[in-house]
Design a protein around this motif. Structure first.
Motif, PDB file in Angstrom:
ATOM      1  N   PRO A 120      41.045   7.295  55.292  1.00 25.68           N
ATOM      2  CA  PRO A 120      40.183   6.119  55.264  1.00 25.68           C
ATOM      3  C   PRO A 120      39.821   5.632  56.647  1.00 25.68           C
ATOM      4  N   SER A 121      38.742   4.874  56.676  1.00 25.01           N
ATOM      5  CA  SER A 121      38.295   4.284  57.929  1.00 25.01           C
ATOM      6  C   SER A 121      39.372   3.395  58.492  1.00 25.01           C
ATOM      7  N   LEU A 122      39.350   3.190  59.830  1.00 25.55           N
ATOM      8  CA  LEU A 122      40.390   2.446  60.489  1.00 25.55           C
ATOM      9  C   LEU A 122      40.176   0.942  60.457  1.00 25.55           C
ATOM     10  N   MET A 123      39.054   0.500  59.932  1.00 26.42           N
ATOM     11  CA  MET A 123      38.837  -0.932  59.858  1.00 26.42           C
ATOM     12  C   MET A 123      39.603  -1.492  58.663  1.00 26.42           C
ATOM     13  N   HIS A 287      41.520  -4.894  67.305  1.00 27.43           N
ATOM     14  CA  HIS A 287      42.313  -3.653  67.294  1.00 27.43           C
ATOM     15  C   HIS A 287      42.502  -3.102  68.713  1.00 27.43           C
ATOM     16  N   TRP A 288      42.662  -4.015  69.661  1.00 26.86           N
ATOM     17  CA  TRP A 288      42.755  -3.545  71.053  1.00 26.86           C
ATOM     18  C   TRP A 288      44.131  -2.963  71.361  1.00 26.86           C
ATOM     19  N   TRP A 289      45.176  -3.633  70.993  1.00 29.79           N
ATOM     20  CA  TRP A 289      46.519  -3.166  71.322  1.00 29.79           C
ATOM     21  C   TRP A 289      46.809  -1.806  70.693  1.00 29.79           C
ATOM     22  N   THR A 290      46.278  -1.570  69.520  1.00 28.88           N
ATOM     23  CA  THR A 290      46.628  -0.351  68.785  1.00 28.88           C
ATOM     24  C   THR A 290      45.639   0.789  68.990  1.00 28.88           C
ATOM     25  N   ARG A 291      44.369   0.475  69.238  1.00 28.99           N
ATOM     26  CA  ARG A 291      43.355   1.540  69.240  1.00 28.99           C
ATOM     27  C   ARG A 291      42.413   1.506  70.428  1.00 28.99           C
ATOM     28  N   LYS A 292      41.747   0.376  70.629  1.00 25.88           N
ATOM     29  CA  LYS A 292      40.674   0.341  71.619  1.00 25.88           C
ATOM     30  C   LYS A 292      41.170   0.608  73.036  1.00 25.88           C
ATOM     31  N   ARG A 293      42.354   0.160  73.372  1.00 27.21           N
ATOM     32  CA  ARG A 293      42.828   0.412  74.735  1.00 27.21           C
ATOM     33  C   ARG A 293      43.123   1.896  74.967  1.00 27.21           C
ATOM     34  N   PHE A 294      43.203   2.660  73.892  1.00 28.05           N
ATOM     35  CA  PHE A 294      43.355   4.109  74.011  1.00 28.05           C
ATOM     36  C   PHE A 294      42.017   4.837  73.872  1.00 28.05           C
ATOM     37  N   GLY A 295      40.942   4.093  73.645  1.00 24.76           N
ATOM     38  CA  GLY A 295      39.642   4.721  73.476  1.00 24.76           C
ATOM     39  C   GLY A 295      39.362   5.182  72.069  1.00 24.76           C
ATOM     40  N   ILE A 297      37.893   4.437  68.511  1.00 25.11           N
ATOM     41  CA  ILE A 297      37.067   3.611  67.634  1.00 25.11           C
ATOM     42  C   ILE A 297      37.369   3.995  66.194  1.00 25.11           C
ATOM     43  N   ARG A 298      37.242   5.279  65.900  1.00 27.87           N
ATOM     44  CA  ARG A 298      37.733   5.867  64.653  1.00 27.87           C
ATOM     45  C   ARG A 298      38.357   7.204  65.023  1.00 27.87           C
ATOM     46  N   LEU A 299      39.545   7.464  64.508  1.00 25.79           N
ATOM     47  CA  LEU A 299      40.255   8.683  64.894  1.00 25.79           C
ATOM     48  C   LEU A 299      39.448   9.927  64.569  1.00 25.79           C
ATOM     49  N   ASP A 301      36.426  10.331  64.870  1.00 22.99           N
ATOM     50  CA  ASP A 301      35.357  10.509  65.840  1.00 22.99           C
ATOM     51  C   ASP A 301      35.877  10.919  67.211  1.00 22.99           C
ATOM     52  N   GLY A 302      37.191  11.093  67.336  1.00 25.86           N
ATOM     53  CA  GLY A 302      37.766  11.467  68.626  1.00 25.86           C
ATOM     54  C   GLY A 302      37.917  10.267  69.545  1.00 25.86           C
ATOM     55  N   PHE A 303      38.121  10.548  70.824  1.00 25.54           N
ATOM     56  CA  PHE A 303      38.384   9.502  71.800  1.00 25.54           C
ATOM     57  C   PHE A 303      37.126   9.171  72.609  1.00 25.54           C
ATOM     58  N   HIS A 304      36.970   7.887  72.886  1.00 26.70           N
ATOM     59  CA  HIS A 304      35.920   7.402  73.770  1.00 26.70           C
ATOM     60  C   HIS A 304      36.581   6.918  75.056  1.00 26.70           C
ATOM     61  N   ASP A 305      35.793   6.293  75.916  1.00 18.86           N
ATOM     62  CA  ASP A 305      36.381   5.695  77.107  1.00 18.86           C
ATOM     63  C   ASP A 305      37.329   4.576  76.678  1.00 18.86           C
TER      64      ASP A 305
END
Length: 560
Positions: A120-123, A287-295, A297-299, A301-305
């Motif tokens: 499922p989506s991460l939202m 979702h910064w502590w868990t996801r966005k600070r690692f880049g 958005i959705r697993l 979709d891979g990693f972004h900046d």
């Protein structure tokens, strides 16, 4: 040139013509075969004479009219036969798959595993009124009842491997090495006259500089751009000028609603927003502590900046402007009076989602993450307050499935996904510790339903290794749904919020529930009784431990 009259294949002078099925067979004898002896074979020479194609066609027709086995079929007939076989095979496969799913096979499948949709989506969003929905009981499917003994063996294996082992906290220097930039931005002391953790940061831009030009939240989402457009317009009005320098007020949340998804956190968030002393981040779930600070958005979709900490702090600028107005107003009137406005953040992934650690942190022990989200939050905010809303994990999982599944949703499909997930979880605990499996990114993405999110006590114990028990308020959705006024009073008291007027309290406690179950999902009815029994067996030891930790048997969720 020399040709075989039977198949019109060009023959070389020394060609034994083994490739022609009409000329050679498994019992072929050169002496007895009239074709090989030349009785019925007419070599055609095209070097100097015209070919007599009518003769060729006439001979080929005569040969085919004689019975010469399967290979005498024309290509068209052969293709038609193969096409028919393929269609028959597809029909049979369709029958088997459909029959297995709905229990229509003459010999029912002993165990039900199906094809599973992507993770499922991460939202994360939650539901409240699911608790009040009434469904007519569904008919028991006999084929799924037969699953229970097989799946019970899997659950027994998992239960035998459960060990609640206290994790070792990393020291502060180890955390600094992992996130040096974060530690360079967030100070270790905050303004003494503000209840919320805030500080002044020097701003080195000029009047033409866009302070939000590189903010990743604005870049990746159109709906956030409206918020940042407003912040750009008012930014310079809220700068603090001192000795020819410009300063901006930065703030972190005073409290976090950290979980869990599908447990009513959206409703709690919407009600707390109505309190005059409470503000939230510009978006509910950064979702910064868990996801966005690692880049992330959705697993899928891979990693972004990676989103820097400055992008996260920008989300609290609206609230910071209001706090600054209070501080500046009080500076000229009652010096020493504290600001009582507090900021909250409500990412429902904060409590449980540590999936990104394996991509960024080394030196893990037996597959367990060396650092967790709470380690970093505590490093900056040792006095932070945490609110957790929980729900019967069995019902939470079904609500989660209904919300995130994209197609072919049904009680039977949910049953199959639960069975598959349990088998995957069993495979993990046979080789790794419970904590390693709960935080295992590969396993969590492979399981078609998020079983691990309902293992509340595993996460809670890890949070209790860094935060004191009196800093964490744990609520039940069932209590919130039945007596909302009581639970909201508990939250107000926990956050040390001021008293409300009757009108304000009525507005907060009597507004309609948020994020209720969609009508199309209600029509699907409840999960199968067998599925519910399986999940109750799976979650029972974890609920028992949770009730012991919280000294409250209500967290056993014995009510069916």
């Amino acid at each position: 040139m020399r040709y075989c009259i039977n198949c019109c294949i060009h023959l070389l002078p020394n060609d034994l013509h083994r490739q022609c099925f009409r000329c050679r067979g498994p019992d072929h004898n050169n002496q007895k075969c009239p074709v090989c002896r030349g009785e019925n074979k007419i070599p055609l020479y095209t070097d100097s004479k015209q070919m007599k194609w009518l003769a060729v066609l006439e001979v080929r027709t005569d040969h085919c009219e004689s019975w010469n086995g399967f290979f005498c079929l024309r290509k068209g007939k052969l293709c038609s036969l193969m096409f028919g076989l393929i269609i028959m095979t597809l029909v049979m496969v369709s029958y088997i798959l459909t029959g297995a799913k709905h229990g229509l096979l003459l010999i029912p499948s002993p165990f039900h595993y199906g094809a599973f949709a992507s993770n499922p989506s991460l939202m994360d969003n939650e539901s409240l009124s699911d608790m009040k929905d009434y469904y007519q009981p569904s008919k028991m499917n006999i084929s799924y009842v037969k699953d229970y003994p097989s799946i019970k063996l899997i659950i027994d294996t998992i239960t035998s491997k459960i060990e609640f082992i206290t994790r070792q906290r990393p020291d502060l220097e180890e955390l600094r090495k992992q996130e040096p930039h974060m530690f360079s931005v967030i100070p270790n002391k905050f303004l003494p006259n503000s209840k919320n953790p805030c500080w002044y940061e020097e701003y080195r831009g000029n009047t033409t500089t866009d302070p939000y030009a590189t903010n990743s939240y604005a870049l990746y989402s159109k709906r956030f751009r409206i918020i940042f457009d407003y912040l750009r317009k008012v930014f310079w009005n809220h700068l603090y000028h001192y000795k020819d320098k410009h300063y901006r007020l930065r703030c972190l949340p005073h409290f976090y609603i950290i979980g869990q998804p599908k447990c009513g956190t959206t409703d709690l968030y919407d009600r707390l927003r109505l309190h005059p002393d409470v503000r939230f981040s510009a978006i509910k779930e950064p979702h910064w502590w868990t996801r966005k600070r690692f880049g992330i958005i959705r697993l899928r979709d891979g990693f972004h900046d990676r989103y820097p900490v400055e992008d996260y702090l920008d989300l609290f600028d609206l609230a910071a402007h209001q706090i600054q107005s209070v501080l500046q107003g009080e500076a000229g009137k009652e010096r020493g009076k504290r600001n009582n406005i507090i900021i909250g953040e409500a990412s429902a992934s904060t409590m449980w989602d540590n999936n990104a650690w394996i991509f960024f942190y080394d030196n893990s022990t037996e597959g367990e993450p060396p650092f967790l989200i709470q380690d970093f939050i505590h490093a900056f905010q040792p006095n932070a307050k945490l609110i957790i809303m929980l729900r019967d994990p069995v019902e939470r999982l079904y609500s989660d499935y209904l919300y995130f599944a994209s197609a072919n949703k049904s009680a039977e499909d949910f049953h199959e996904k639960v069975a598959e997930s349990l088998q995957l979880f069993e495979g993990c605990v046979l080789d790794f510790s419970l904590r390693a499996c709960v935080y295992n990114n590969t396993l969590n993405n492979a399981m078609p339903v998020r079983l691990q999110v309902g293992l509340y006590v595993v996460y809670l114990l890890d949070w209790l290794t860094v935060f004191n028990k009196d800093q964490i308020l744990v609520l039940r959705l069932e209590d919130h749904a039945s007596n909302m006024r009581y639970t909201m009073h508990m939250v107000f008291q926990f956050l040390d919020l001021g008293p409300l007027s009757e009108k304000q309290e009525a507005l907060i406690t009597k507004s309609p529930a948020s994020n209720t179950r969609r009508p199309e999902d209600r029509s699907l009815g409840p999960m199968l009784p067998t599925t519910k029994a399986i999940l109750r067996d799976f979650y029972r030891p974890f609920n028992t431990k949770l009730a012991q930790v919280l000294f409250d048997d209500a967290f056993l969720w014995k009510r069916t």
